[in-house]
Design an enzyme around this catalytic site. Structure first.
Site, PDB file in Angstrom:
ATOM      1  N   ARG A 122       1.085  -0.927   0.063  1.00  0.00           N
ATOM      2  CA  ARG A 122       0.112  -0.272  -0.258  1.00  0.00           C
ATOM      3  C   ARG A 122       1.227   1.657  -0.676  1.00  0.00           C
ATOM      4  O   ARG A 122       0.208   2.274   0.659  1.00  0.00           O
ATOM      5  CB  ARG A 122      -0.989   0.169   1.634  1.00  0.00           C
ATOM      6  CG  ARG A 122      -1.754  -1.050   1.295  1.00  0.00           C
ATOM      7  CD  ARG A 122      -3.200  -0.723   2.094  1.00  0.00           C
ATOM      8  NE  ARG A 122      -4.051  -2.113   2.616  1.00  0.00           N
ATOM      9  CZ  ARG A 122      -3.394  -3.103   3.335  1.00  0.00           C
ATOM     10  NH1 ARG A 122      -3.117  -2.872   3.909  1.00  0.00           N
ATOM     11  NH2 ARG A 122      -4.411  -4.077   3.322  1.00  0.00           N
ATOM     12  N   LYS A 144       2.020  11.066 -11.513  1.00  0.00           N
ATOM     13  CA  LYS A 144       1.691  10.321 -12.431  1.00  0.00           C
ATOM     14  C   LYS A 144       1.918   9.684 -12.800  1.00  0.00           C
ATOM     15  O   LYS A 144       3.441   9.437 -13.186  1.00  0.00           O
ATOM     16  CB  LYS A 144       1.498  11.219 -13.623  1.00  0.00           C
ATOM     17  CG  LYS A 144       0.080  12.175 -13.275  1.00  0.00           C
ATOM     18  CD  LYS A 144      -0.566  12.287 -15.221  1.00  0.00           C
ATOM     19  CE  LYS A 144      -1.563  13.968 -14.990  1.00  0.00           C
ATOM     20  NZ  LYS A 144      -1.758  13.157 -16.404  1.00  0.00           N
ATOM     21  N   GLU A 186       8.109  17.813 -25.321  1.00  0.00           N
ATOM     22  CA  GLU A 186       7.504  18.388 -23.830  1.00  0.00           C
ATOM     23  C   GLU A 186       8.294  19.772 -23.314  1.00  0.00           C
ATOM     24  O   GLU A 186       7.301  20.547 -22.685  1.00  0.00           O
ATOM     25  CB  GLU A 186       8.135  17.327 -22.864  1.00  0.00           C
ATOM     26  CG  GLU A 186       7.399  16.218 -23.783  1.00  0.00           C
ATOM     27  CD  GLU A 186       5.358  16.245 -22.794  1.00  0.00           C
ATOM     28  OE1 GLU A 186       4.988  17.262 -21.841  1.00  0.00           O
ATOM     29  OE2 GLU A 186       4.906  15.269 -23.421  1.00  0.00           O
ATOM     30  N   LYS A 230       6.672  22.728 -14.281  1.00  0.00           N
ATOM     31  CA  LYS A 230       5.417  21.572 -14.495  1.00  0.00           C
ATOM     32  C   LYS A 230       5.201  21.785 -13.148  1.00  0.00           C
ATOM     33  O   LYS A 230       3.907  21.432 -12.111  1.00  0.00           O
ATOM     34  CB  LYS A 230       5.700  20.471 -14.830  1.00  0.00           C
ATOM     35  CG  LYS A 230       5.100  18.975 -14.529  1.00  0.00           C
ATOM     36  CD  LYS A 230       5.483  17.695 -15.346  1.00  0.00           C
ATOM     37  CE  LYS A 230       4.241  17.387 -14.661  1.00  0.00           C
ATOM     38  NZ  LYS A 230       4.344  15.371 -15.754  1.00  0.00           N
ATOM     39  N   GLU A 240      -5.262  17.061 -10.973  1.00  0.00           N
ATOM     40  CA  GLU A 240      -6.155  17.235 -11.721  1.00  0.00           C
ATOM     41  C   GLU A 240      -7.390  17.180 -12.288  1.00  0.00           C
ATOM     42  O   GLU A 240      -8.154  16.704 -12.641  1.00  0.00           O
ATOM     43  CB  GLU A 240      -4.768  15.728 -12.842  1.00  0.00           C
ATOM     44  CG  GLU A 240      -5.104  17.399 -14.406  1.00  0.00           C
ATOM     45  CD  GLU A 240      -4.252  15.414 -15.540  1.00  0.00           C
ATOM     46  OE1 GLU A 240      -4.555  14.305 -15.073  1.00  0.00           O
ATOM     47  OE2 GLU A 240      -4.657  15.759 -16.977  1.00  0.00           O
ATOM     48  N   ARG A 244      -3.830  21.706 -13.844  1.00  0.00           N
ATOM     49  CA  ARG A 244      -3.353  20.423 -14.384  1.00  0.00           C
ATOM     50  C   ARG A 244      -3.222  20.228 -15.810  1.00  0.00           C
ATOM     51  O   ARG A 244      -2.367  19.956 -16.536  1.00  0.00           O
ATOM     52  CB  ARG A 244      -3.207  19.405 -13.442  1.00  0.00           C
ATOM     53  CG  ARG A 244      -1.951  18.866 -13.944  1.00  0.00           C
ATOM     54  CD  ARG A 244      -2.233  17.382 -12.510  1.00  0.00           C
ATOM     55  NE  ARG A 244      -0.967  16.834 -13.299  1.00  0.00           N
ATOM     56  CZ  ARG A 244      -0.077  15.677 -12.742  1.00  0.00           C
ATOM     57  NH1 ARG A 244      -0.141  16.465 -10.727  1.00  0.00           N
ATOM     58  NH2 ARG A 244       1.070  14.694 -12.827  1.00  0.00           N
ATOM     59  N   ASN A 248      -1.813  18.647 -20.011  1.00  0.00           N
ATOM     60  CA  ASN A 248      -2.256  17.757 -21.852  1.00  0.00           C
ATOM     61  C   ASN A 248      -2.562  18.139 -23.208  1.00  0.00           C
ATOM     62  O   ASN A 248      -2.697  17.778 -23.761  1.00  0.00           O
ATOM     63  CB  ASN A 248      -3.715  17.293 -21.245  1.00  0.00           C
ATOM     64  CG  ASN A 248      -2.894  16.143 -19.957  1.00  0.00           C
ATOM     65  OD1 ASN A 248      -2.320  15.482 -19.514  1.00  0.00           O
ATOM     66  ND2 ASN A 248      -4.483  16.122 -18.955  1.00  0.00           N
ATOM     67  N   HIS A 251      -1.504  16.727 -25.990  1.00  0.00           N
ATOM     68  CA  HIS A 251      -1.759  15.109 -25.640  1.00  0.00           C
ATOM     69  C   HIS A 251      -2.962  14.188 -26.059  1.00  0.00           C
ATOM     70  O   HIS A 251      -2.641  13.404 -26.598  1.00  0.00           O
ATOM     71  CB  HIS A 251      -1.397  14.610 -24.171  1.00  0.00           C
ATOM     72  CG  HIS A 251       0.298  15.295 -24.368  1.00  0.00           C
ATOM     73  ND1 HIS A 251       0.279  16.054 -24.219  1.00  0.00           N
ATOM     74  CD2 HIS A 251       0.774  14.316 -22.794  1.00  0.00           C
ATOM     75  CE1 HIS A 251       1.342  16.492 -23.158  1.00  0.00           C
ATOM     76  NE2 HIS A 251       1.945  14.685 -23.018  1.00  0.00           N
ATOM     77  N   HIS A 255      -1.946  11.540 -27.841  1.00  0.00           N
ATOM     78  CA  HIS A 255      -2.514   9.898 -26.826  1.00  0.00           C
ATOM     79  C   HIS A 255      -2.916   9.386 -28.285  1.00  0.00           C
ATOM     80  O   HIS A 255      -2.687   7.907 -28.426  1.00  0.00           O
ATOM     81  CB  HIS A 255      -3.377   9.985 -25.884  1.00  0.00           C
ATOM     82  CG  HIS A 255      -2.431  10.063 -24.460  1.00  0.00           C
ATOM     83  ND1 HIS A 255      -3.344  10.473 -23.442  1.00  0.00           N
ATOM     84  CD2 HIS A 255      -1.072   9.470 -24.867  1.00  0.00           C
ATOM     85  CE1 HIS A 255      -2.003  10.413 -23.157  1.00  0.00           C
ATOM     86  NE2 HIS A 255      -0.710  10.389 -23.701  1.00  0.00           N
ATOM     87  N   HIS A 268       6.441   9.121 -27.958  1.00  0.00           N
ATOM     88  CA  HIS A 268       5.646   9.883 -27.470  1.00  0.00           C
ATOM     89  C   HIS A 268       5.618  11.037 -27.385  1.00  0.00           C
ATOM     90  O   HIS A 268       4.476  11.682 -27.840  1.00  0.00           O
ATOM     91  CB  HIS A 268       5.583   9.474 -25.618  1.00  0.00           C
ATOM     92  CG  HIS A 268       4.606  10.550 -24.615  1.00  0.00           C
ATOM     93  ND1 HIS A 268       2.788  11.043 -24.826  1.00  0.00           N
ATOM     94  CD2 HIS A 268       4.882  11.851 -24.255  1.00  0.00           C
ATOM     95  CE1 HIS A 268       2.971  11.212 -23.995  1.00  0.00           C
ATOM     96  NE2 HIS A 268       3.580  12.018 -23.846  1.00  0.00           N
TER      97      HIS A 268
END
Lengths: 365, 365
Positions: A122, A144, A186, A230, A240, A244, A248, A251, A255, A268
């Site tokens: 955990r 993330k 980026e 960032k 997010e 935030r 993206n 993206h 994606h 990417h």
């Protein structure tokens, strides 16, 4: 040349150390954290060949008990099965709640190691040493973590913050040029969404399509500015739920293109580059952005040697259909990040299929 | 008869509603939460047969778009593969970031649904409707979610808080008596570690080995006191870095016994009952607890119809070896929770193998 960026979060704040040659002292840096005695380093074979021994030696010199686990390189291995293998090694090494998983590698290694750290017992400690430009400026900031689902990128994951990020720019010398350029996508993104000065610094540089064209000061500057951008955004919105989302930028379509080409055609950053071109065009069509600035963005992307068009074998309809499945969908609407000016974007979810369809058609090779 | 318990956490506080017949109004309760429109109910076939339709009807009446996913009952299915199947359904239903996973079932369903919620799209909403006594008083409070590793229980997981827990005591009427008694083990635990009045209420009751012996007031009282005890502890220590460990009273040896018998011989609460007897004896041997109080505990466990001895085919050495692998190990030492008085325990990690070995030998059938 060194800098430290603080990522300030409600809980779990941490620092990013940008420090050429810093990898040699990772043990000493780690010894200042409360992270137990056992460290499991996760890496891929190639990166580990270059930097594994330096890392392990430095950690062992400070009295850490170190093991390692290697994952084959590539997005294809970013799945639950690889995570299960990390769990098996964690069990074999008898990692405890105060033990540490340390990612030594690019974004894939970082995302998976972070997810394993988030979910083993955990949640155990996590330290990140990104070795690609992309991982340095993107994946290493913001917590993330995750893996891909067979039908979509990063659908499985968690928000989980590292205890420390060490960025050693000197490791970029072994990064393939294509990967370097992908990372630059980026960096350009931060220029467009947040930091006009960063954008203009890149415009002023004579050539930016290879690491060889960067002197130490410029490299340090773009790393620091990117991570700071960032960190600023993530510090305002860890999970997010609001601002935030601007990270993206590029993206959403990126994606979809990555996924529809089975993560084989583009890395990417290349997909994000195409996505930024597309988003820029949508913004112009919506009357939000000037053609002139959109053109400056596209020029900068091209100057970096990044792709700006969609391959001819992709269909507009399949891209739009794929967007519906993206996790950034909210109540059925696809959310886009659109520039208003260089350094400033807005979140927009009222884009018609027609505008999308027209924009994408023009961009197809 | 109804009560509401607040679980107060630094972030993500939530309420537990204890309310006989409350399941009929789950839709109305859910409508007061900010949890989107899509709900995926996760359950097992038997529970779903009893309570699935009531739940879905109530939710649909409030305008929710509801799907369901069934997992076969039992600890054997508490693994990553079952989680992957929940992910697949989540994808098919196109769950979004503000959508909800709702657990309708016992601890296994709750733990898995919570883990899926924690890790799908990096965390979506989670609502819990526990249907077993064990899940009501234990799993539904505190945010522990997860699955088993082939070599250890709950090694994979996350801390993740629900938005709401609904406890409807009337569903206990369909719970097998063995499961009811198993849940009572955790109720007794709260008596020993936290709430002397709860312990004494159970001692005073004529018979507690079946739901039929409880009137509505006593049942409501033990549910409320148990959840309150856990909420008190968890509120002080969400991530188990300190006092929360006391909730593991009876669990250290309990987990070892469950695991070594392949989760086939004992249900969780039965193993915990044996673990509490063992921990009590260790406490007496260490001079921390009186023989008289330890005896009262053992009597209460026996009165509930729970086991108090270790099966003859288990070896003391294999139990001790297994403890080393338990996630509650810290720097190689096994941590035990030991009573000092009814209602008060301490955390102790200086227990010699000799004391452990002597205690366990005596308890073996």
């Amino acid at each position: 040349m060194a800098s430290i960026i603080s990522v300030n979060l409600p809980e779990n704040s941490y620092s990013i150390h940008i420090n050429a040659g810093g990898l040699n002292n990772i043990g000493e840096k780690a010894s200042h954290l409360a992270i137990g005695k056992k460290i499991l380093v996760v890496s891929n074979p190639e990166i580990f060949d270059y930097y594994g021994q330096i890392t392990i030696d430095s950690l062992q010199n400070q009295g850490f008990e170190v093991n390692y686990h290697l994952i084959p390189a590539g997005e294809n291995y970013k799945n639950l099965e690889s995570i299960a293998q990390i769990y098996d090694t964690a069990l074999k090494c008898r990692l405890e709640r105060n033990s540490t998983l340390m990612a030594l590698g690019g974004g894939v290694v970082g995302d998976m190691t972070g997810f394993a750290a988030a979910t083993w017992l955990r949640g155990i400690n996590f330290v990140q040493i990104p070795t690609s430009l992309l991982a340095m400026v993107d994946a290493s900031v913001g917590g993330k973590t995750g893996v891909n689902h067979p039908q979509g990128k990063n659908l499985i994951g968690a928000f989980y913050q590292p205890k420390l990020v060490l960025i050693d720019p000197s490791v970029l010398k072994t990064l393939p040029e294509r990967e370097f350029r992908a990372g630059m996508a980026e960096v350009i993104k931060y220029g467009v969404i947040w930091d006009k000065n960063l954008f203009e610094a890149l415009e002023s540089a004579q050539s930016i399509d290879s690491l060889n064209n960067f002197d130490e000061a410029l490299l340090n500057d773009i790393l620091t500015r990117s991570c700071q951008a960032k960190a600023d955004v993530v510090g305002q919105d860890e999970k997010e739920s609001g601002i935030r989302a601007i990270l993206n930028y590029g993206h959403t379509i990126g994606h979809a293109i990555e996924s529809l080409t089975n993560y084989e055609t583009f890395v990417h950053g290349e997909a994000v580059a195409i996505g930024m071109v597309a988003a820029g065009r949508v913004a112009v069509k919506m009357g939000l952005w000037t053609e002139n600035e959109a053109h400056r963005q596209d020029e900068l992307i091209a100057k970096t040697g990044l792709p700006t068009t969609i391959p001819h074998y992709l269909k507009v309809e399949e891209i739009i259909d794929h967007l519906q499945m993206d996790k950034k969908v909210k109540d059925g609407k696809v959310r886009f990040i659109l520039p208003e000016a260089i350094g400033k974007v807005q979140i927009c979810d009222r884009i018609s299929s027609e505008i999308l369809s027209e924009t994408l058609s023009v961009l197809i090779d």
